[in-house]
Each structure stands twice: as structure tokens, then as C-alpha cells.
Design an enzyme around this catalytic site. Structure first.
Site, mmCIF file in Angstrom:
data_model
loop_
_atom_site.group_PDB
_atom_site.id
_atom_site.type_symbol
_atom_site.label_atom_id
_atom_site.label_comp_id
_atom_site.label_asym_id
_atom_site.label_seq_id
_atom_site.Cartn_x
_atom_site.Cartn_y
_atom_site.Cartn_z
ATOM 1 N N GLY A 35 66.664 45.127 22.716
ATOM 2 C CA GLY A 35 66.291 43.723 22.985
ATOM 3 C C GLY A 35 66.744 43.270 24.361
ATOM 4 C CG ASN A 66 61.300 40.077 19.012
ATOM 5 O OD1 ASN A 66 60.181 40.006 19.532
ATOM 6 N ND2 ASN A 66 62.247 39.205 19.266
ATOM 7 C CB SER A 106 73.886 30.772 19.414
ATOM 8 O OG SER A 106 73.162 29.730 20.029
ATOM 9 C CE1 TYR A 127 69.626 30.569 16.997
ATOM 10 C CE2 TYR A 127 69.243 32.777 16.161
ATOM 11 C CZ TYR A 127 69.783 31.929 17.111
ATOM 12 O OH TYR A 127 70.485 32.449 18.165
ATOM 13 C CE LYS A 154 72.672 34.364 16.259
ATOM 14 N NZ LYS A 154 72.894 35.820 16.347
ATOM 15 C CG ASN A 179 63.992 30.903 24.980
ATOM 16 O OD1 ASN A 179 64.043 31.990 24.448
ATOM 17 N ND2 ASN A 179 64.652 29.852 24.512
ATOM 18 C CG ASP A 191 64.391 20.493 22.736
ATOM 19 O OD1 ASP A 191 64.780 21.584 22.286
ATOM 20 O OD2 ASP A 191 63.384 20.388 23.455
HETATM 21 C C1 WQD Z 1 65.626 24.776 27.279
HETATM 22 C C2 WQD Z 1 65.139 23.417 27.764
HETATM 23 C C3 WQD Z 1 63.509 22.380 26.347
HETATM 24 C C4 WQD Z 1 60.317 25.294 27.001
HETATM 25 C C5 WQD Z 1 67.427 28.315 22.968
HETATM 26 C C6 WQD Z 1 67.581 28.725 21.566
HETATM 27 C C7 WQD Z 1 69.048 28.733 21.231
HETATM 28 C C8 WQD Z 1 69.790 29.635 22.178
HETATM 29 C C9 WQD Z 1 69.572 29.181 23.608
HETATM 30 C C10 WQD Z 1 69.900 31.798 21.137
HETATM 31 C C11 WQD Z 1 64.996 22.408 26.630
HETATM 32 C C12 WQD Z 1 62.921 22.708 27.712
HETATM 33 C C13 WQD Z 1 61.543 24.640 27.040
HETATM 34 C C14 WQD Z 1 59.166 24.687 27.557
HETATM 35 C C15 WQD Z 1 60.509 22.794 28.179
HETATM 36 N N1 WQD Z 1 69.364 30.962 22.046
HETATM 37 N N2 WQD Z 1 61.621 23.409 27.623
HETATM 38 N N3 WQD Z 1 59.315 23.447 28.130
HETATM 39 O O1 WQD Z 1 66.214 25.214 23.208
HETATM 40 O O2 WQD Z 1 68.190 25.244 24.799
HETATM 41 O O3 WQD Z 1 67.923 27.035 23.156
HETATM 42 O O4 WQD Z 1 68.139 29.191 23.816
HETATM 43 O O5 WQD Z 1 70.904 31.683 20.519
HETATM 44 O O6 WQD Z 1 69.170 29.184 19.919
HETATM 45 O O7 WQD Z 1 66.885 27.812 20.794
HETATM 46 O O8 WQD Z 1 66.330 26.859 25.117
HETATM 47 O O9 WQD Z 1 64.659 27.612 26.750
HETATM 48 O O10 WQD Z 1 63.853 26.723 24.513
HETATM 49 O O11 WQD Z 1 64.787 25.143 26.176
HETATM 50 O O12 WQD Z 1 60.608 21.669 28.696
HETATM 51 O O13 WQD Z 1 58.029 25.224 27.545
HETATM 52 O O14 WQD Z 1 63.838 23.575 28.322
HETATM 53 O O15 WQD Z 1 63.069 21.095 25.904
HETATM 54 O O16 WQD Z 1 65.359 21.138 27.130
HETATM 55 P P1 WQD Z 1 67.152 25.969 24.055
HETATM 56 P P2 WQD Z 1 64.828 26.650 25.626
#
Ligand code: WQD
Length: 340
Positions: free
Chosen positions: A10, A35, A125, A150, A154, A200, A299
Site C-alpha cells: 500500500g 487495494n 490515525s 473506520y 482505529k 483525499n 469534515d
Molecule cells: C482534507 C481536506 C476536505 C477532497 C483523511 C481520512 C482520515 C485520515 C487522514 C487515514 C478536507 C478537503 C478533500 C476534495 C476538498 N486518513 N477536500 N476536496 O478528511 O482530513 O482525512 O485523511 O487515517 O481518516 O479521512 O483528508 O484529504 O479527504 O481532506 O476540499 O476533493 O481537503 O474537505 O478539508 P481528511 P482529505
């Protein structure tokens, strides 16, 4: 010394395998390839010149896990990445997440608890903190009710490990609470390979930059932050990988003061979504096509790490800047999208 890396094909796992091999460890990877792709092995070998041992194996099959440890009695440490990690999917399919993320952890710990001595690094996380009350977030911040199955896996995972370590003196474990991993190896031989539409931010940005996606949707600019967009702590994947090796060595060398401990792994700096976009535009020289849309449900507004404990006790600190990490992500995206 032989180390098992589950989920080693991964994103974070493969970068950690490279850093383990760089430190002279013999690595065996277990991955079910649900994955990830076996091609990642070639990428790892092209960087280090060493082919990790690879076994395609589903950790949900307890008998297979037991058989693995019979055949690899010389495994002295495990870094456990293998898990499902899509927040949205976990809401729709909770039992898939509890089986894949919890049952597998139990089977691994049962094998390690049976050994005289074992070292275990758990991929946790910052999700466990939910929306923390104060910034930066320390390891003492309260673990809040999980916002998704999820995130719950954790939290439960940490508790299962802590409970097991309490009654298993030979088992020493560290949970690493990641903030937001990003980027790719400087060699562009390995990197993030999201399947389908990336959830992400960073891969969506680079896929938009390379023309795979029409436009980035920024999920809300009405948050109480400096520019209205959410703040996260974006950590370069190679910095994160190195933290795993340092944490593992701390346990293998018996330098740990407790047989279960937790460390935040971030840069200690928060960046807004718009600042991440600006970073991409700086390193690529391209304007990114994006639009502001509604908030994404679930979020949180702000999360960035207090990294004092990892700095002082692990002797680890993130070395790369957001622009350097973004540059690696952009180089990787351009390479994998180049017509072969
Ligand atoms: C980051 C920011 C979105 C996509 C994730 C996992 C979490 C952990 C860390 C594993 C947010 C914004 C995103 C897009 C956007 N990973 N965004 N447009 O949500 O902080 O956490 O990674 O453990 O479990 O959920 O990361 O990259 O999804 O979002 O505006 O198309 O970017 O709103 O503010 P997140 P993310």
C-alpha cells in the site's frame, strides 16, 4: 532481522518497506492486494535493489495467519498497515470494516502474544481525536466518539493492543496516529495509487493538474479558519515511513519506557485547503481549476499535531516542507499518467 509488514504494497506500507530495507532489515510483506498491486514490489526493488519476500494472504483467514507465523518464526517485529480505510464506505458497510480491521488485528496479536518477545507498530490515525478542542493536538487530547466505523476501528484497535500489552510482558507496541499523509518517493518508483475517484485532497489536486479530472471541488470556504477552508497537517509519506522505522527500532532495542505507547506523527503545522492548492500552483507552475462547493458532511474544521512527544522521545521530526511533498506528488502523478 526479519520484519513483517502487513499491507506492505500500500501507499504508506511500501514507503516504510523501503526505509526498513535501507536500514538493513529483511522484510516480508503480507498483502491481499484488495487495494494494491503486486507491481509495487518492482518499484520497491528498483529503489533498494532488494526484493522483499511477498505472500499474498488474507489476514481474515486465521489458519493462514497461524501457518504464516509457523513458517516465519524468526519474525521479530510487525508493522501493521493492512486495513480498509475509506471513511464513507465504512458507514455503508460497517461489518466489512469490523471484520477486516479488527478480526485481523486479533489474529496477529494472538500470534505475537505467543512469542517470548515481539514488537508491534500499529497504523492509527488522528481521526481518533475527532474535532479536538485545542490546537495543536497532543496525545493527551481526549479520544472522542468515532464519527465513522473506520475511525472506530482505529480507536478499538488501540484499546485492543493496550489491553493485550497489559497482560503480555513480551509484547511491546506503539500506535502511530497519522495526520494527513501525502506525496511519493523522490525516485517516483512508488507513490499513492488511489483506485477510482480519489477521496483525499492531494491526489485529486494532482489528477486535476494532469488533466484526469476536470475540476477540484473545495468542500466549503465558510469554516472559522484564516481563509474559510479546513486546516489539516499534511505530512510527507517518506517522513511518515521513517517514523515507523524509528518507532520499531525503539522497541527492538528495548528503549521504550512503557510496553504500549502512542505518538502523533505530523509536521506540527496546519495548512488550509487553499494553501495546499497554492502549494501545487507554486511547484507545478500551473493554475489549478477549482470551485468552492458545499461542505462535505463529517469534515472537521481544524487538525494539526503537537509533535513534541515524537520529537523528544522518538528523536523523530518531519524534515520535508509542504512544497517538497507536493513536488513529489506532482512528479509521481506526471510519471504514472505518461502514456506508456
Ligand atoms: C482534507 C481536506 C476536505 C477532497 C483523511 C481520512 C482520515 C485520515 C487522514 C487515514 C478536507 C478537503 C478533500 C476534495 C476538498 N486518513 N477536500 N476536496 O478528511 O482530513 O482525512 O485523511 O487515517 O481518516 O479521512 O483528508 O484529504 O479527504 O481532506 O476540499 O476533493 O481537503 O474537505 O478539508 P481528511 P482529505
Amino acid at each position: 532481522m526479519k520484519i513483517l509488514v502487513t499491507g506492505g504494497l500500500g501507499f504508506i506500507g511500501s514507503h516504510t518497506v523501503v526505509e526498513l530495507q535501507n536500514e538493513g532489515f529483511e522484510v516480508v510483506i503480507i498483502d491481499d492486494c484488495s487495494n494494491s498491486s503486486e507491481n509495487v514490489l518492482e518499484g520497491i526493488q528498483s529503489i533498494t535493489g532488494k526484493a522483499p519476500i511477498f505472500e499474498k494472504l488474507d489476514l481474515k483467514e486465521k489458519a493462514k495467519v497461524q501457518d504464516f507465523f509457523k513458517r516465519h518464526e524468526d519474525v521479530e517485529g510487525v508493522i501493521h498497515f493492512a486495513a480498509s480505510k475509506a471513511v464513507g464506505e465504512s458507514v455503508e458497510k460497517p461489518l466489512l470494516y469490523y471484520e477486516n480491521n479488527i478480526a485481523t488485528l486479533v489474529y496477529l496479536l494472538q500470534e505475537l502474544a505467543a512469542k517470548n518477545r515481539a514488537s508491534f507498530i500499529f497504523s492509527s490515525s488522528c481521526t481518533v481525536y475527532g474535532q479536538a478542542d485545542t490546537m495543536p493536538i497532543t496525545e493527551n487530547a481526549p479520544v472522542k466518539p468515532a464519527e465513522s466505523p473506520y475511525g472506530n476501528t482505529k480507536q478499538m484497535g488501540e484499546e485492543i493492543i493496550a489491553d493485550t500489552c497489559k497482560v503480555t510482558p513480551g509484547l511491546n507496541a506503539i500506535a502511530l496516529r497519522y495526520f494527513n499523509p501525502m506525496g511519493a518517493h523522490p525516485s517516483t518508483e512508488i507513490g499513492e495509487l488511489p483506485i477510482g475517484v480519489p477521496q483525499n485532497l492531494v491526489p485529486f489536486i494532482t489528477q486535476t493538474g494532469v488533466g484526469m479530472r476536470e475540476q477540484l471541488s473545495v468542500f466549503g470556504d465558510d469554516y472559522p479558519t484564516e481563509d474559510g477552508t479546513c486546516v489539516r497537517d499534511y505530512i510527507y509519506v517518506v517522513d511518515l515511513a521513517k517514523a515507523h522505522v524509528i518507532a520499531l527500532k525503539r522497541l527492538l532495542e528495548g528503549k521504550n519506557t512503557m510496553n504500549y505507547d502512542v505518538f502523533n506523527v505530523g509536521t506540527g503545522k496546519g495548512s488550509t485547503v487553499l494553501e495546499v492548492i497554492q502549494s501545487f500552483e507554486r511547484v507545478s507552475g500551473k493554475k489549478l481549476n477549482y470551485k468552492i462547493v458545499d461542505r462535505r458532511p463529517g469534515d472537521i474544521t481544524t487538525a494539526y499535531a503537537d509533535t513534541t512527544k515524537a520529537n523528544e522521545q522518538l528523536g523523530w521530526k518531519a524534515e520535508y516542507t509542504l512544497d517538497q511533498a507536493m513536488g513529489s506528488a506532482w512528479n509521481w502523478e506526471q510519471k504514472i499518467r505518461k502514456p506508456s
